[in-house]
Design an enzyme around this catalytic site. Sequence first.
Site, PDB file in Angstrom:
ATOM      1  N   ASP A 110     -18.135 -46.421  43.444  1.00  0.00           N
ATOM      2  CA  ASP A 110     -17.042 -46.114  42.528  1.00  0.00           C
ATOM      3  C   ASP A 110     -16.839 -47.246  41.522  1.00  0.00           C
ATOM      4  O   ASP A 110     -16.497 -47.003  40.363  1.00  0.00           O
ATOM      5  CB  ASP A 110     -15.756 -45.857  43.307  1.00  0.00           C
ATOM      6  CG  ASP A 110     -15.762 -44.494  43.998  1.00  0.00           C
ATOM      7  OD1 ASP A 110     -16.774 -43.780  43.877  1.00  0.00           O
ATOM      8  OD2 ASP A 110     -14.768 -44.152  44.661  1.00  0.00           O
ATOM      9  N   HIS A 129     -16.111 -40.868  48.486  1.00  0.00           N
ATOM     10  CA  HIS A 129     -15.697 -42.112  47.861  1.00  0.00           C
ATOM     11  C   HIS A 129     -16.403 -43.279  48.551  1.00  0.00           C
ATOM     12  O   HIS A 129     -16.541 -43.306  49.774  1.00  0.00           O
ATOM     13  CB  HIS A 129     -14.178 -42.295  47.992  1.00  0.00           C
ATOM     14  CG  HIS A 129     -13.397 -41.354  47.144  1.00  0.00           C
ATOM     15  ND1 HIS A 129     -12.279 -41.739  46.426  1.00  0.00           N
ATOM     16  CD2 HIS A 129     -13.566 -40.042  46.873  1.00  0.00           C
ATOM     17  CE1 HIS A 129     -11.799 -40.703  45.769  1.00  0.00           C
ATOM     18  NE2 HIS A 129     -12.563 -39.654  46.033  1.00  0.00           N
ATOM     19  N   ASP A 187     -13.179 -51.727  43.386  1.00  0.00           N
ATOM     20  CA  ASP A 187     -12.560 -50.562  44.010  1.00  0.00           C
ATOM     21  C   ASP A 187     -12.408 -50.853  45.500  1.00  0.00           C
ATOM     22  O   ASP A 187     -13.169 -51.648  46.070  1.00  0.00           O
ATOM     23  CB  ASP A 187     -13.413 -49.309  43.805  1.00  0.00           C
ATOM     24  CG  ASP A 187     -12.754 -48.065  44.382  1.00  0.00           C
ATOM     25  OD1 ASP A 187     -11.680 -47.693  43.884  1.00  0.00           O
ATOM     26  OD2 ASP A 187     -13.294 -47.480  45.330  1.00  0.00           O
ATOM     27  N   GLU A 229     -11.422 -49.052  49.533  1.00  0.00           N
ATOM     28  CA  GLU A 229     -11.149 -47.912  50.409  1.00  0.00           C
ATOM     29  C   GLU A 229     -10.223 -48.397  51.513  1.00  0.00           C
ATOM     30  O   GLU A 229     -10.304 -49.566  51.935  1.00  0.00           O
ATOM     31  CB  GLU A 229     -12.437 -47.339  50.996  1.00  0.00           C
ATOM     32  CG  GLU A 229     -13.427 -46.827  49.958  1.00  0.00           C
ATOM     33  CD  GLU A 229     -12.906 -45.707  49.080  1.00  0.00           C
ATOM     34  OE1 GLU A 229     -11.951 -45.009  49.511  1.00  0.00           O
ATOM     35  OE2 GLU A 229     -13.433 -45.531  47.978  1.00  0.00           O
TER      36      GLU A 229
END
Length: 231
Positions: free
Chosen positions: A155, A150, A7, A9
Amino acid sequence: MREIVFDTETTGLDPRTGDRMVEIGCIEMINLVPTGSSFHAYFNPERDMPSGAEAVHGLSAAFLSDKPLFRDVAGELLDFLGDAPLVAHNASFDFGFLNAELTICEREVVCMTRMIDTVAMAKKRHPGAKLSLDALCSRYGIDRSHRVKHGALLDAELLAQVYVELKGGRQIGLELAAEIAASSAPLAGEPVAVRQAPSGPRRDPRPHSASAEELARHAKFISGINDPLWG
């Protein structure tokens, strides 16, 4: 089979307009079982952090200012990824940012044929249902109570559990149990242990019907109820 669940960001939604990756988290799985091996890094995006993006992941420009540039850890990241299939939620988004960063530092991009998108998997398995990571965690009973904002590594850990469920996690467990049971079954010709019936005097069966006295007391009790539901 080795797979990487990951994942990212970012500072925004589109690397083509100058948005950058600021965090990546990767979980290694072999045959759908996490190995405990992971990769996690924050990156200095060399630009500001929009307030909307910071509200999602909580990563400020000040926090990221002393973090390494992507190019400084790209080699370590690529070594971890190897040639494994890469699993992500709405994977085209994460692949887009990963390949944009690799292009900036003049590295070979990751082939899109390695992409496994859990959103596409969930849409096929649960048509019409909510497909967010939170919604899928709720559907499969995965604890996400510690997910306040998040975070790429957290995640990825949650997504790894969701991915196993989307692949038929509980059914996989049942298949393994069947294999174990089959492997422990006696082979032809092997002696089979037989449980002997207990010896000794047999006890008379206990009575379970109400006695005449009990039935009379019950009838008297019922007759004293005013306006019973049973009419």
